[in-house]
Design a protein around this motif. Structure first.
Motif, PDB file in Angstrom:
ATOM      1  N   THR A  63       0.871  -1.169   0.000  1.00  0.00           N
ATOM      2  CA  THR A  63       0.000   0.000   0.000  1.00  0.00           C
ATOM      3  C   THR A  63       0.914   1.227   0.000  1.00  0.00           C
ATOM      4  O   THR A  63       1.840   1.314   0.799  1.00  0.00           O
ATOM      5  N   LYS A 116      -3.081   0.468  -3.485  1.00  0.00           N
ATOM      6  CA  LYS A 116      -2.419  -0.825  -3.268  1.00  0.00           C
ATOM      7  C   LYS A 116      -2.024  -1.333  -4.639  1.00  0.00           C
ATOM      8  O   LYS A 116      -2.836  -1.341  -5.568  1.00  0.00           O
ATOM      9  N   THR A 156       2.142  -4.361   3.011  1.00  0.00           N
ATOM     10  CA  THR A 156       0.990  -5.230   3.156  1.00  0.00           C
ATOM     11  C   THR A 156       1.199  -6.480   2.315  1.00  0.00           C
ATOM     12  O   THR A 156       2.089  -6.528   1.475  1.00  0.00           O
TER      13      THR A 156
END
Length: 167
Positions: free
Chosen positions: A88, A103, A156
């Protein structure tokens, strides 16, 4: 042409194909049989709707199989301090004086309305591998484009919540 997919993308596609072939296909065939039993097929809305759903399922199976067949496997691993797949990213858009969050995902998961930007998109291509503080030119066409600054990178991972595109 090939599609850039991660091993996780392919796993998810295979699971969907299996579900559609084993479970959904049976259900849809039963719906067609049941609707056919209602009589005159030329004016039978249920029959036409059931056939349409059955054909839609078969089309989705073919689409997923073709995506897997033409896939190029890409790694979703990246350095801690670089923009990579499934990270992200907070980008500062100089012209708008705004920060937006995206993202970075593979092409089959891209959905710009949900902030999921494909690595094949102009923004995705430009920021891949960049670090916090980098000023990046996003080329839209020819010499036209705009600058963004990478403000933050969140490492992430693909938790499976990003849905595969329908087509």
């Amino acid at each position: 042409m090939y599609n850039e997919l991660t091993k996780n993308d392919i796993k998810k596609m295979r699971e969907e194909i299996e579900y559609r072939k084993i479970v959904l296909r049976k259900e849809l065939l039963e719906d067609v049989k049941e609707a056919r039993a209602h009589g005159d097929l030329s004016e039978n809305f249920e029959y036409h709707a059931a056939k349409k759903e059955k054909n839609k399922n078969e089309g989705r199976i073919r689409y997923l199989e073709r995506m897997i067949k033409t896939a190029k496997i890409v790694s979703d691993e990246s350095k801690e301090d670089e923009v990579g797949l499934n990270n992200t990213v907070h980008l500062y858009f100089e012209e708008d004086d705004e920060v937006e969050v995206f993202k970075l995902v593979t092409t089959v998961r891209g959905n710009s309305l949900k902030g999921l930007i494909s690595t094949e998109s102009p923004i995705g291509k430009a920021i891949l591998g960049k670090k916090v503080g980098d000023r990046v030119f996003i080329r839209v066409s020819g010499d036209a484009g705009y600058y963004v600054v990478v403000k933050e990178i969140e490492n992430t991972v693909d938790d499976g919540s990003d849905q595969l595109r329908s087509y």
